[in-house]
Design a protein around this motif. Structure first.
Motif, PDB file in Angstrom:
ATOM      1  N   ARG B  47       0.845  -1.161  -0.362  1.00 54.90           N
ATOM      2  CA  ARG B  47      -0.296   0.004   0.098  1.00 54.90           C
ATOM      3  C   ARG B  47       0.753   1.074  -0.031  1.00 54.90           C
ATOM      4  NH1 ARG B  47      -4.495   2.855   4.552  1.00 54.90           N
ATOM      5  NH2 ARG B  47      -5.206   3.490   3.858  1.00 54.90           N
ATOM      6  N   HIS B  48       1.637   1.285   0.155  1.00 54.19           N
ATOM      7  CA  HIS B  48       2.699   2.339   0.657  1.00 54.19           C
ATOM      8  C   HIS B  48       3.234   2.268  -0.572  1.00 54.19           C
ATOM      9  CE1 HIS B  48       6.487   4.656   2.866  1.00 54.19           C
ATOM     10  NE2 HIS B  48       5.382   5.187   2.324  1.00 54.19           N
ATOM     11  N   PHE B  49       3.785   1.484  -0.938  1.00 46.79           N
ATOM     12  CA  PHE B  49       4.599   2.052  -2.174  1.00 46.79           C
ATOM     13  C   PHE B  49       3.890   2.365  -2.978  1.00 46.79           C
ATOM     14  CE2 PHE B  49       5.157   0.523  -6.794  1.00 46.79           C
ATOM     15  CZ  PHE B  49       6.340   0.770  -7.024  1.00 46.79           C
ATOM     16  N   TRP B  50       2.168   1.825  -3.141  1.00 48.99           N
ATOM     17  CA  TRP B  50       1.501   2.109  -4.184  1.00 48.99           C
ATOM     18  C   TRP B  50       1.199   3.881  -4.089  1.00 48.99           C
ATOM     19  CZ3 TRP B  50       2.037   0.579  -8.438  1.00 48.99           C
ATOM     20  CH2 TRP B  50       2.066  -1.157  -8.581  1.00 48.99           C
ATOM     21  N   LEU B  51       0.938   4.230  -3.259  1.00 48.33           N
ATOM     22  CA  LEU B  51       1.181   5.829  -2.754  1.00 48.33           C
ATOM     23  C   LEU B  51       2.235   7.002  -3.588  1.00 48.33           C
ATOM     24  CD1 LEU B  51      -0.635   7.779  -1.445  1.00 48.33           C
ATOM     25  CD2 LEU B  51       0.798   7.204   0.946  1.00 48.33           C
ATOM     26  N   ILE B  55       1.607   9.295  -6.205  1.00 49.59           N
ATOM     27  CA  ILE B  55       2.364  10.523  -6.425  1.00 49.59           C
ATOM     28  C   ILE B  55       3.499  11.374  -7.097  1.00 49.59           C
ATOM     29  CG2 ILE B  55       2.713  12.399  -4.472  1.00 49.59           C
ATOM     30  CD1 ILE B  55       1.071  10.836  -3.899  1.00 49.59           C
ATOM     31  N   ALA B  56       4.623   9.959  -7.197  1.00 48.41           N
ATOM     32  CA  ALA B  56       5.430  10.179  -8.387  1.00 48.41           C
ATOM     33  C   ALA B  56       4.401  10.297  -9.619  1.00 48.41           C
ATOM     34  CB  ALA B  56       6.629   9.239  -8.024  1.00 48.41           C
ATOM     35  N   PHE B  57       3.735   9.530  -9.858  1.00 50.41           N
ATOM     36  CA  PHE B  57       2.944   9.892 -11.312  1.00 50.41           C
ATOM     37  C   PHE B  57       2.404  11.219 -11.605  1.00 50.41           C
ATOM     38  CE2 PHE B  57      -0.631   9.041 -13.318  1.00 50.41           C
ATOM     39  CZ  PHE B  57      -0.542   8.632 -14.527  1.00 50.41           C
ATOM     40  N   ALA B  58       1.677  11.534 -10.254  1.00 54.74           N
ATOM     41  CA  ALA B  58       1.255  12.701 -10.211  1.00 54.74           C
ATOM     42  C   ALA B  58       2.188  14.009 -10.471  1.00 54.74           C
ATOM     43  CB  ALA B  58       0.430  13.001  -8.992  1.00 54.74           C
ATOM     44  N   PHE B  59       2.965  13.728 -10.302  1.00 60.01           N
ATOM     45  CA  PHE B  59       4.061  14.714 -10.123  1.00 60.01           C
ATOM     46  C   PHE B  59       4.865  14.982 -11.591  1.00 60.01           C
ATOM     47  CE2 PHE B  59       8.514  16.439  -9.753  1.00 60.01           C
ATOM     48  CZ  PHE B  59       8.029  17.429  -9.257  1.00 60.01           C
ATOM     49  N   PRO B 105       1.055   0.688 -14.103  1.00 62.05           N
ATOM     50  CA  PRO B 105       0.606  -0.093 -13.013  1.00 62.05           C
ATOM     51  C   PRO B 105      -0.091   0.359 -11.824  1.00 62.05           C
ATOM     52  CG  PRO B 105       2.938   0.595 -13.598  1.00 62.05           C
ATOM     53  CD  PRO B 105       1.657   1.279 -14.504  1.00 62.05           C
ATOM     54  N   LEU B 106      -0.906   1.260 -12.397  1.00 60.71           N
ATOM     55  CA  LEU B 106      -2.034   1.498 -11.170  1.00 60.71           C
ATOM     56  C   LEU B 106      -3.180   1.344 -11.227  1.00 60.71           C
ATOM     57  CD1 LEU B 106      -1.723   5.463 -11.616  1.00 60.71           C
ATOM     58  CD2 LEU B 106      -0.977   4.361  -9.303  1.00 60.71           C
ATOM     59  N   LEU B 107      -3.097   0.181 -12.278  1.00 66.83           N
ATOM     60  CA  LEU B 107      -4.376  -1.093 -12.538  1.00 66.83           C
ATOM     61  C   LEU B 107      -4.348  -1.850 -11.614  1.00 66.83           C
ATOM     62  CD1 LEU B 107      -4.695  -1.578 -16.313  1.00 66.83           C
ATOM     63  CD2 LEU B 107      -6.233  -0.089 -14.425  1.00 66.83           C
ATOM     64  N   VAL B 108      -2.765  -1.780 -10.659  1.00 61.33           N
ATOM     65  CA  VAL B 108      -2.448  -2.966 -10.199  1.00 61.33           C
ATOM     66  C   VAL B 108      -3.926  -2.680  -7.879  1.00 61.33           C
ATOM     67  CG1 VAL B 108      -1.321  -4.758  -8.218  1.00 61.33           C
ATOM     68  CG2 VAL B 108      -1.031  -3.950 -10.750  1.00 61.33           C
TER      69      VAL B 108
END
Lengths: 389, 410
Positions: B47-51, B55-59, B105-108
């Motif tokens: 969960r922490h990694f996906w968070l 955020i990195a993706f949003a950046f 990857p966010l589909l995961v």
């Protein structure tokens, strides 16, 4: 190259300055460089459009305007905050629904607007002042070659007030191969405001003084006439205060009671039996106890409701010295009847039902609170009055 | 006056762009590998990694789509000042199809059944409504459901990629043909594109970030993210230009005046960001309605209090005073420092928007976030560098380029 203009000074005129006209950007840039090198200080270039590099060639320093704007922007910001602090949290404390007296988020929009207002007005008017505005007329307008400075010619003007101004100046300009050199003579009275204009300004200023004079007059004299209503708002609508008489209704009261059969939807306790819960009275006698469970939460609620609804007049400690009272004393000390001190024996000895009735229906010049405070909360306030105050 | 316009030559920065691209790829692979390793070690269903990844993706998304806003706004206003830096923004928008790939990857976390019982979804708790707000969130399911969510993102990326492709290719085509008509056509088309972009980006902001707290809503959220993105792209352009100038490119083509303009827009959008952020805060503060203030409540109570102070002070007051003076805007290395600083607080801002929704009781920030950011930004720079490898760094036959170079600030 033609040279026009008289060289000799007459008794009536003095020399205002000397103009040199060029027909290219390069010409004026080169001339500006030279004039700067010679050390002249009071001179300027007039061009039909902004010329890149002219500021550098003339050695014009960066304007100080940004510093003025910065300082005044900060002044506006702190002034806006100070104004709100003084009016809302210091001189006359606003207590609105339990919010803190002084809270920054509410003050930021005004501080923001004041920052911009001060900064913008400073930028606008300082720019005027730094540029020597307002100025209605310049002797340069009289020069023949100056007419094309807004069209297709570039004009360099050296002011006669410059320390280096003299015969050398003309020679310097001649060496720069301009189209024309022109001397400008300024009349002795140049720059003075015409008498007629002075008179008109005087009259206008006098007229401007009238409104403040009238206000000052009204401020310090007494009159039996109603005050002048410039903005009437809703000051004169037909309203009645709590407990006032009225000829309009048959029972002579201005305050209206709910029509018979009305009952509050907040609770289903009033179905026949618990009349005392709603009126404070049972069989014509005041209730001698609170008709609710007294829990710590109930007492806390009483304290909070008292703070919200009662403390504005009766003060947080019940002394009757609340903000409204203090302000009313300042404004109309003679006619104002102050709120009751709720800590006195006269109040303490009243039955809970009687206190409840006073809150519900109002008493003397205190209005009814039954429409604002639910019955259960009114009982909580009664509990607070009896036990904690 | 009739004179022949001076001609400018193309500026191919193949070597410099390759270096950037290679370094980016290396950072990307190493950063993401370390972040995944650290994330796995935490044993929280990742969960922490996906968070961190979100955020990195949003950046990088704010840089890519921010670039699209930048290019469109230059065209619609007929901006002259920006012609010599615009190509770099065009490279940034060229990465948008790749950003769609980075979103995969966010589909995961979206489809994963892990942690669903516990959190209602690894990132988006509306996947499986539970807890106090279950009824409220269930009522939003017609919009917030997995299929429609994926469908919307396919739509967003399709639209953005098409726009990016058109505006990038048209500009590059002009390098070859020098056709003035292209500038006119791009200007005409930018109007409609801006409207579509504003709407899609607003909804993407709602979907991607705001819906991590599905009970909360703010109609200004999209504008907030737009302000942040537009700020970020200007900072990115400053840093990118500094990089290429250090490598010996764009030397005479980007002058102090262009840095000054970029700096002015950085200042303007620092203020705009603060204006929007404060508008949202103040209305909720005034209204004091529980369903709205809940979002701020978790942020102004421990342990998020200190992070929240970074927002007004670190994201507004410090950069505002930092780049207020024209002397700083006209010193490229100093401006570069502030651009870097603003990008850092921009990341903190994005993190602050999302992380407290998932972790109200702890601040999970640690190496996972740092390496995920290095990884994703690295991959973004990899693609960014690849674009720059193939084309000129300068839109050298843009009809407005002479005006761009003649411009001076006073």
């Amino acid at each position: 190259m033609a040279i026009t203009g008289r060289l000799t000074m007459t008794n009536q005129t003095s020399i205002h300055g000397i103009l040199a006209e060029f027909d290219s950007v390069d010409g004026i840039l080169h001339a500006a460089e030279k004039v700067k090198q010679e050390g002249y200080r009071k001179w300027d270039c007039h061009t039909p459009f902004p010329v890149h590099g002219l500021d550098g060639a003339m050695g014009i320093r960066q304007t100080r305007l940004p510093w003025l704007v910065l300082v005044m922007g900060f002044a506006g910001c702190s002034g806006g905050i100070l104004l709100q602090w003084w009016t809302n949290a210091h001189d006359y404390v606003f207590r609105i629904s339990g919010k803190p007296d002084w809270s920054l988020p509410a003050n930021i929009p005004v501080a923001f607007e004041m920052t911009i207002l001060f900064a913008a007005l400073t930028a606008f008017f300082s720019m005027w002042i730094l540029n020597g505005f307002p100025r209605w007329y310049s002797p340069l307008f009289r020069a023949k070659c100056f007419t094309r400075a807004t069209d297709d010619r570039f004009v360099l003007a050296i002011d006669a007030r410059d320390d280096l101004f003299g015969e050398e100046t003309r020679k310097l300009l001649e060496s720069l191969s301009p189209n024309t050199i022109e001397m400008i003579e300024a009349p002795i009275e140049d720059g003075k405001i015409p008498l007629r204009l002075k008179g008109m300004l005087g009259i206008a200023l006098t007229l401007l003084l009238l409104p403040p004079a009238m206000i000052a007059n009204a401020r310090f004299t007494k009159s039996t006439q109603p005050r002048v209503h410039i903005v009437p708002n809703m000051d004169t609508q037909v309203t009645h205060r709590g407990q006032e008489a009225s000829d309009f209704f048959a029972d002579g009261q201005a305050m209206r009671l709910p029509i018979s059969g009305t009952y509050a939807q907040e609770d289903d306790r009033l179905i026949g039996e618990q009349v005392g819960f709603w009126t404070g009275k049972e069989n014509g006698a005041y209730l001698s106890s609170i008709p609710m469970d007294v829990t710590p939460e109930f007492e806390d609620r009483g304290r909070a409701r008292f703070g919200i609804y009662c403390s504005a007049c009766h003060a947080v400690n019940g002394s009757g010295q609340g903000t409204v009272h203090l302000r009313a004393q300042e404004l109309l000390s003679k006619t104002w009847v102050g709120p009751t001190d709720l800590r006195t024996d006269a109040i303490k000895q009243q039955a809970p039902g009687q206190l409840f009735e006073s809150i519900s229906n109002g008493i003397r010049n205190m209005p009814s609170y039954s429409s604002q405070i639910p019955a259960a909360d009114r009982w909580a306030i009664v509990q607070y009055l009896k036990e904690s105050l | 006056m009739n004179h022949t316009a001076p001609t400018y030559s193309a500026d191919f920065a193949t070597a410099a762009a390759s270096r950037l691209s290679r370094a980016g790829f290396l950072c990307g692979v190493v950063g993401l590998a370390v972040a995944i390793g650290l994330g796995l070690a935490e044993g929280d269903h990742m969960r922490h990694f996906w968070l961190s990844y979100l955020i990195a993706f949003a950046f990088v998304l704010t840089l890519g789509v921010g670039g699209l806003f930048f290019v469109l706004i230059q065209h619609i206003t007929g901006a002259k000042w920006s012609v010599t830096v615009r190509r770099q923004a065009e490279f940034a928008i060229g990465t948008i199809p790749f950003l769609a790939f980075l979103a995969l990857p966010l589909l995961v976390p979206l489809f994963s059944h892990e942690g669903v019982e516990e959190f209602g979804g690894l990132l988006w708790s509306w996947v499986h409504p539970h807890g106090d707000h279950a009824a409220l969130i269930t009522s939003k399911v017609p919009f917030l459901n997995v299929n429609f969510f994926v469908g919307r993102f396919v739509g967003y990326f399709l639209i953005w990629s098409l726009m990016a492709r058109y505006f990038k290719n048209a500009s590059i085509e002009q390098d070859k043909t020098g056709e003035h008509e292209l500038t006119v056509r791009m200007r005409t088309r930018s109007a409609l594109c801006l409207i579509v972009l504003a709407l899609t980006y607003s909804f993407a902001a709602f979907d991607l970030l705001m819906s991590t707290d599905p009970a909360w809503f703010s109609t200004i959220f999209g504008v907030y993210l737009f302000g942040a993105s537009f700020l970020a792209i200007h900072c990115f352009l400053v840093l990118s230009t500094l990089y290429y100038q250090r490598q010996g490119h764009l030397k005479k083509m980007v002058t102090i005046e262009h840095y000054h303009d970029l700096g002015k827009l950085m200042l303007a959008f620092t203020i705009f960001w603060a204006y929007i952020a404060f508008s949202q805060y103040m209305l909720y503060w005034y209204g004091n309605i529980p369903e709205e203030t809940a979002w701020y409540l978790i942020r102004i109570t421990s342990p998020w209090t200190n992070w929240s102070w970074i927002e007004p002070i670190g994201h507004f007051f410090i950069p505002f005073l930092g780049i207020l003076s024209r002397h700083i805007k006209r010193k490229p290395p100093l401006l570069g420092f502030w651009a870097f600083y603003i990008l850092v607080v921009h990341y903190i801002d994005l993190y602050w928007l999302v992380a407290p929704n998932l972790y109200p009781d702890t601040v999970p920030f640690n190496g996972v976030e740092v390496f995920a950011l290095i990884g994703v930004v690295g991959l973004f720079l990899w693609k960014y560098g690849q674009q720059a490898k193939q084309h000129s760094l300068l839109a050298h036959r843009d009809p407005l380029i002479s005006d761009c170079l003649a411009f001076q600030n006073y």
